[in-house]
Scaffold this motif. Structure first.
Motif, mmCIF file in Angstrom:
data_model
loop_
_atom_site.group_PDB
_atom_site.id
_atom_site.type_symbol
_atom_site.label_atom_id
_atom_site.label_comp_id
_atom_site.label_asym_id
_atom_site.label_seq_id
_atom_site.Cartn_x
_atom_site.Cartn_y
_atom_site.Cartn_z
ATOM 1 N N ILE A 26 0.875 -1.177 0.000
ATOM 2 C CA ILE A 26 0.000 0.000 0.000
ATOM 3 C C ILE A 26 0.913 1.228 0.000
ATOM 4 O O ILE A 26 1.544 1.531 1.016
ATOM 5 N N GLN B 237 -5.084 -2.161 9.561
ATOM 6 C CA GLN B 237 -5.138 -3.150 8.466
ATOM 7 C C GLN B 237 -5.891 -4.423 8.867
ATOM 8 O O GLN B 237 -7.004 -4.351 9.298
ATOM 9 N N SER B 238 -5.260 -5.592 8.771
ATOM 10 C CA SER B 238 -6.000 -6.847 8.958
ATOM 11 C C SER B 238 -6.455 -7.101 10.396
ATOM 12 O O SER B 238 -7.232 -8.027 10.623
ATOM 13 N N LYS C 266 -10.079 -7.325 10.758
ATOM 14 C CA LYS C 266 -10.871 -8.506 10.358
ATOM 15 C C LYS C 266 -11.519 -9.197 11.558
ATOM 16 O O LYS C 266 -12.593 -9.781 11.435
ATOM 17 N N PHE D 207 -1.825 -14.584 3.478
ATOM 18 C CA PHE D 207 -3.140 -13.941 3.661
ATOM 19 C C PHE D 207 -3.822 -13.573 2.349
ATOM 20 O O PHE D 207 -5.043 -13.509 2.281
ATOM 21 N N ASN E 69 -7.620 -12.778 3.404
ATOM 22 C CA ASN E 69 -8.343 -11.727 2.682
ATOM 23 C C ASN E 69 -9.648 -12.224 2.070
ATOM 24 O O ASN E 69 -10.672 -11.543 2.120
ATOM 25 N N GLU F 87 -4.854 1.943 -1.318
ATOM 26 C CA GLU F 87 -4.986 0.488 -1.481
ATOM 27 C C GLU F 87 -5.899 0.142 -2.653
ATOM 28 O O GLU F 87 -5.644 -0.814 -3.387
ATOM 29 N N ASN G 52 -6.773 -8.207 -4.327
ATOM 30 C CA ASN G 52 -8.058 -8.242 -3.629
ATOM 31 C C ASN G 52 -9.204 -8.169 -4.633
ATOM 32 O O ASN G 52 -10.242 -8.813 -4.443
ATOM 33 N N TYR H 275 -14.046 -3.007 2.355
ATOM 34 C CA TYR H 275 -12.865 -3.721 2.868
ATOM 35 C C TYR H 275 -11.649 -2.778 2.992
ATOM 36 O O TYR H 275 -10.958 -2.777 4.017
ATOM 37 N N CYS I 275 -9.797 -1.687 6.615
ATOM 38 C CA CYS I 275 -8.355 -1.865 6.816
ATOM 39 C C CYS I 275 -7.651 -0.538 7.119
ATOM 40 O O CYS I 275 -6.609 -0.516 7.762
ATOM 41 N N TYR J 136 -2.184 -16.085 9.902
ATOM 42 C CA TYR J 136 -2.080 -16.764 8.598
ATOM 43 C C TYR J 136 -1.202 -18.012 8.700
ATOM 44 O O TYR J 136 -1.402 -18.806 9.614
ATOM 45 N N GLY K 289 -1.665 -7.174 11.617
ATOM 46 C CA GLY K 289 -1.964 -6.418 10.397
ATOM 47 C C GLY K 289 -0.676 -5.928 9.770
ATOM 48 O O GLY K 289 0.337 -5.776 10.475
ATOM 49 N N ILE K 290 -0.703 -5.650 8.461
ATOM 50 C CA ILE K 290 0.540 -5.227 7.796
ATOM 51 C C ILE K 290 0.922 -3.786 8.119
ATOM 52 O O ILE K 290 1.971 -3.317 7.686
HETATM 53 N N1 GLN Z 1 -5.352 -4.308 3.418
HETATM 54 C C1 GLN Z 1 -4.354 -5.337 3.408
HETATM 55 C C2 GLN Z 1 -4.547 -6.262 2.213
HETATM 56 O O1 GLN Z 1 -5.638 -6.543 1.866
HETATM 57 C C3 GLN Z 1 -4.439 -6.086 4.693
HETATM 58 C C4 GLN Z 1 -3.479 -7.256 4.776
HETATM 59 C C5 GLN Z 1 -2.924 -7.493 6.151
HETATM 60 O O2 GLN Z 1 -2.915 -6.599 7.018
HETATM 61 N N2 GLN Z 1 -2.393 -8.651 6.345
HETATM 62 O O3 GLN Z 1 -3.609 -6.714 1.614
#
Ligand code: GLN
Length: 303
Positions: free
Chosen positions: A27, A62-63, A66, A94, A113, A157, A164, A188, A192, A239, A256-257
């Protein structure tokens, strides 16, 4: 236990660790983040909270989001969620596409994802104004009314989210996305892009540790539902590194990334870390180290 002292020790030891990994570059808007940032925030249930380093600075969750979207979908659909998403670790990265075809468009779990996109689709079907209402949910469970999306990060993103987009279209071809692909991706990317400090993140996950209730006592999930989501975070939250995280840290959690990790010990504590350097699995290298130190030094792990 003197938690201030423990956090101080962990912080100082972590700072001496070799600088392994790189900040996420997938991103563009996140690529410029200072890799040296590092914070930890720990909340002991019904007790005090402790923070150190950059724990009051906002970052992109980010993730980690989720787990929160899954909680909201679970509160709406209960066990029906699992008709469209599985509860097994994927053993794959992921953003992987390969399993989806073999498994006919049913993602392995809600934290990869593909699974998160199906959860996003479920929320869109249920909410009148999905982005506003999800944000409201986060603000309520965390107790922080100023938590917000970062629209620049979401846009960034969207411009580069080819994988995605592929996943979402692929899911739609199996009939496992009911709404427009564009709308699902937009939701989504926004979920994130939410920004929080380590303190805010730890508070947002308080209900996972507190038998489904927020710090203020608001019920979000039943005790049975929260048990199930904690189990999923334990087995799938990192993951294809979920086994390693379980082995080293011994707590359910989500990464999260953006470099954030939140982990919790049911009925005991919630802890959030932030360090943007990621290992090759996309999890924060130093965050994992710090959490391993925390459960080792305090003996407080679920195992
Ligand atoms: N928004 C990121 C993606 O879809 C989230 C991935 C992550 O944090 N692992 O790639």
């Amino acid at each position: 236990m003197n938690y201030n002292e423990v956090l101080n020790q962990i912080y100082n030891e972590s700072k001496l660790q070799p600088k392994i990994g790189n900040v996420a570059i997938s991103i563009p808007e996140l690529a410029g983040i200072d890799p040296e940032k590092f914070g930890i925030h720990l909340i002991i249930l019904n007790n005090n909270e402790f923070g150190i380093g950059d724990h009051l600075e906002k970052f992109s969750i980010q993730s980690v989001s989720k787990a929160l979207t899954t909680a909201l979908a679970f509160s709406f659909y209960d066990e029906k969620v699992w008709e469209r998403v599985g509860v097994e670790p994927s053993g794959n990265p992921f953003n992987s596409l390969v399993q989806l075809e073999y498994e006919k468009g049913i993602p392995r779990n809600p934290f990869i994802n593909a699974g998160a996109l199906v959860i996003a689709d479920m929320l869109i079907s249920r909410l009148e104004n999905p982005k506003a209402e999800f944000l409201q949910f986060i603000r309520e469970v965390s107790g922080y009314p100023d938590i917000n999306y970062n629209f620049k990060v979401a846009k960034s993103e969207k411009e580069t989210g080819f994988r995605n987009a592929a996943l979402c279209n692929f899911l739609k071809s199996f009939g496992n996305i009911k709404n427009e692909v564009e709308e699902v991706l937009d939701f989504y990317y926004h979920q994130c892009s939410i920004e929080m400090t380590c303190q805010e993140l730890a508070h947002s996950f308080y209900f996972f540790a507190n038998e489904g209730k927020t710090k203020k006592g608001m019920p979000v999930l039943t005790t049975s539902q929260v048990k199930r989501l904690n189990a999923l975070m334990q087995t799938c939250g990192f993951y294809d590194e979920s086994g390693e995280f379980t082995y080293k840290v011994g707590l359910p959690g989500k990464s999260g990334i953006g470099g954030g990790i939140v982990a919790l010990y049911p009925k005991n504590f919630v802890v959030a870390t932030w360090s943007p350097r990621l290992n090759e699995k996309g999890n924060s290298e130093l965050g994992m180290f710090a959490l391993e130190q925390l459960t080792t030094k305090t003996g407080m792990s679920i195992f």
